[in-house]
Motif scaffolding. Sequence first.
Motif, mmCIF file in Angstrom:
data_model
loop_
_atom_site.group_PDB
_atom_site.id
_atom_site.type_symbol
_atom_site.label_atom_id
_atom_site.label_comp_id
_atom_site.label_asym_id
_atom_site.label_seq_id
_atom_site.Cartn_x
_atom_site.Cartn_y
_atom_site.Cartn_z
ATOM 1 N N GLU A 24 0.848 -1.186 0.000
ATOM 2 C CA GLU A 24 0.000 0.000 0.000
ATOM 3 C C GLU A 24 0.886 1.240 0.000
ATOM 4 O O GLU A 24 1.846 1.326 0.762
ATOM 5 N N GLY A 25 0.572 2.179 -0.870
ATOM 6 C CA GLY A 25 1.290 3.453 -0.888
ATOM 7 C C GLY A 25 2.656 3.415 -1.533
ATOM 8 O O GLY A 25 3.478 4.300 -1.288
ATOM 9 N N LEU A 26 2.918 2.417 -2.386
ATOM 10 C CA LEU A 26 4.233 2.317 -3.020
ATOM 11 C C LEU A 26 4.550 3.557 -3.853
ATOM 12 O O LEU A 26 5.716 3.911 -4.046
ATOM 13 N N GLU A 27 3.511 4.237 -4.329
ATOM 14 C CA GLU A 27 3.726 5.444 -5.133
ATOM 15 C C GLU A 27 4.382 6.572 -4.335
ATOM 16 O O GLU A 27 4.890 7.547 -4.913
ATOM 17 N N HIS A 28 4.399 6.448 -3.012
ATOM 18 C CA HIS A 28 5.015 7.488 -2.183
ATOM 19 C C HIS A 28 6.535 7.370 -2.129
ATOM 20 O O HIS A 28 7.212 8.308 -1.681
ATOM 21 N N VAL A 29 7.076 6.243 -2.569
ATOM 22 C CA VAL A 29 8.532 6.067 -2.594
ATOM 23 C C VAL A 29 9.055 6.651 -3.898
ATOM 24 O O VAL A 29 8.671 6.207 -4.974
ATOM 25 N N PRO A 30 9.912 7.674 -3.842
ATOM 26 C CA PRO A 30 10.380 8.320 -5.069
ATOM 27 C C PRO A 30 11.159 7.361 -5.971
ATOM 28 O O PRO A 30 11.880 6.496 -5.488
ATOM 29 N N GLU A 31 11.001 7.529 -7.266
ATOM 30 C CA GLU A 31 11.683 6.663 -8.217
ATOM 31 C C GLU A 31 13.160 7.005 -8.357
ATOM 32 O O GLU A 31 13.947 6.206 -8.864
ATOM 33 N N GLU A 32 13.537 8.204 -7.941
ATOM 34 C CA GLU A 32 14.940 8.597 -7.986
ATOM 35 C C GLU A 32 15.202 9.642 -6.909
ATOM 36 O O GLU A 32 14.276 10.219 -6.333
ATOM 37 N N GLY A 33 16.476 9.861 -6.634
ATOM 38 C CA GLY A 33 16.848 10.849 -5.631
ATOM 39 C C GLY A 33 16.924 10.268 -4.230
ATOM 40 O O GLY A 33 16.379 9.192 -3.943
ATOM 41 N N ALA A 34 17.592 10.985 -3.347
ATOM 42 C CA ALA A 34 17.796 10.527 -1.985
ATOM 43 C C ALA A 34 16.532 10.650 -1.151
ATOM 44 O O ALA A 34 15.763 11.599 -1.301
ATOM 45 N N LYS A 55 11.063 -1.217 -5.846
ATOM 46 C CA LYS A 55 11.693 -1.237 -7.167
ATOM 47 C C LYS A 55 13.155 -0.820 -7.072
ATOM 48 O O LYS A 55 14.005 -1.331 -7.793
ATOM 49 N N ARG A 56 13.432 0.133 -6.176
ATOM 50 C CA ARG A 56 14.790 0.637 -6.022
ATOM 51 C C ARG A 56 15.568 -0.152 -4.981
ATOM 52 O O ARG A 56 14.985 -0.760 -4.087
ATOM 53 N N LEU A 108 22.896 8.883 1.452
ATOM 54 C CA LEU A 108 22.013 9.914 0.907
ATOM 55 C C LEU A 108 22.747 10.821 -0.072
ATOM 56 O O LEU A 108 22.157 11.279 -1.056
ATOM 57 N N ALA A 109 24.029 11.074 0.167
ATOM 58 C CA ALA A 109 24.819 11.912 -0.734
ATOM 59 C C ALA A 109 24.953 11.280 -2.111
ATOM 60 O O ALA A 109 25.203 11.987 -3.099
ATOM 61 N N ARG A 110 24.773 9.963 -2.183
ATOM 62 C CA ARG A 110 24.840 9.267 -3.475
ATOM 63 C C ARG A 110 23.459 9.181 -4.126
ATOM 64 O O ARG A 110 23.260 8.429 -5.081
ATOM 65 N N ASP A 111 22.489 9.926 -3.578
ATOM 66 C CA ASP A 111 21.120 9.949 -4.110
ATOM 67 C C ASP A 111 20.449 8.579 -4.036
ATOM 68 O O ASP A 111 19.669 8.204 -4.913
ATOM 69 N N GLU A 112 20.737 7.839 -2.968
ATOM 70 C CA GLU A 112 20.162 6.508 -2.789
ATOM 71 C C GLU A 112 19.088 6.526 -1.707
ATOM 72 O O GLU A 112 18.910 7.516 -0.993
ATOM 73 N N LEU A 113 18.400 5.395 -1.587
ATOM 74 C CA LEU A 113 17.426 5.208 -0.520
ATOM 75 C C LEU A 113 18.134 4.654 0.715
ATOM 76 O O LEU A 113 18.898 3.690 0.615
#
Length: 233
Positions: A24-34, A55-56, A108-113
């Motif tokens: 539920e709410g997977l759309e709230h996880v950004p597809e890119e960026g930290a 996905k990430r 986070l500086a590497r734009d990861e989760l």
Amino acid sequence: MLYYILKYAVLGPLLRVLFRPRLEGLEHVPEEGAAIVAGNHLSFSDHFLMPVMLKRRITFLAKQEYFTGPGIKGRLTAAFFRAVGQIPVDRSGKEAGKAAIREGLGVLARDELLGIYPEGTRSPDGKLYKGKVGVAVMAIRGKVPVIPCAMVGTFEIQPPGQVVPKIRRVSIRFGEPLDFSRYEGMEDEKAILRAVTDEIMYKVMELSGQEYVDRYAADVKAEESRRFRGLIG
């Protein structure tokens, strides 16, 4: 490489079949960026069920004990966590906490989760416990959103001490991203850190439906351990 092999060819398909996770709410996880994914921690299974559904790739700050356990089981556990790129965290003092924050900010500086369990340890009884403020420091200093996450049903399938999980359906819920940019530059103010952490935990509580306890889970576990030693001493 091993992370993606396990996720898409081994663990992912197996866990989807066995536990049929409801997302539920997977759309709230950004597809890119930290971003930080901050969740409750009910079971050892949490380490596997949530990452394989995303996905990430997500990197967790994992307790150092997972990397230093004795025997064959300990070596296998350490090898697994190292192979999938998880970061060991020493939880034994203030300086250790600073090191964990540095490691998290590096992710986070590497734009990861970055995945964090603000409670700092698994719940001993299925309740939600007070969060530690490291998540607030990283969110403010890293200038990143926090996505609250709730694991539902994992305590029932594998509570602390149970090695083999029961096979039953679980749910994974993601909430809307929390923006703390209004606190930029205030990551050294204790009242602000407490307020940010409590806001995150409140959102996790709303998603999970857990009873909240305004104490640290580690303190409760320590008390239970002392009480047990007193009974058998």
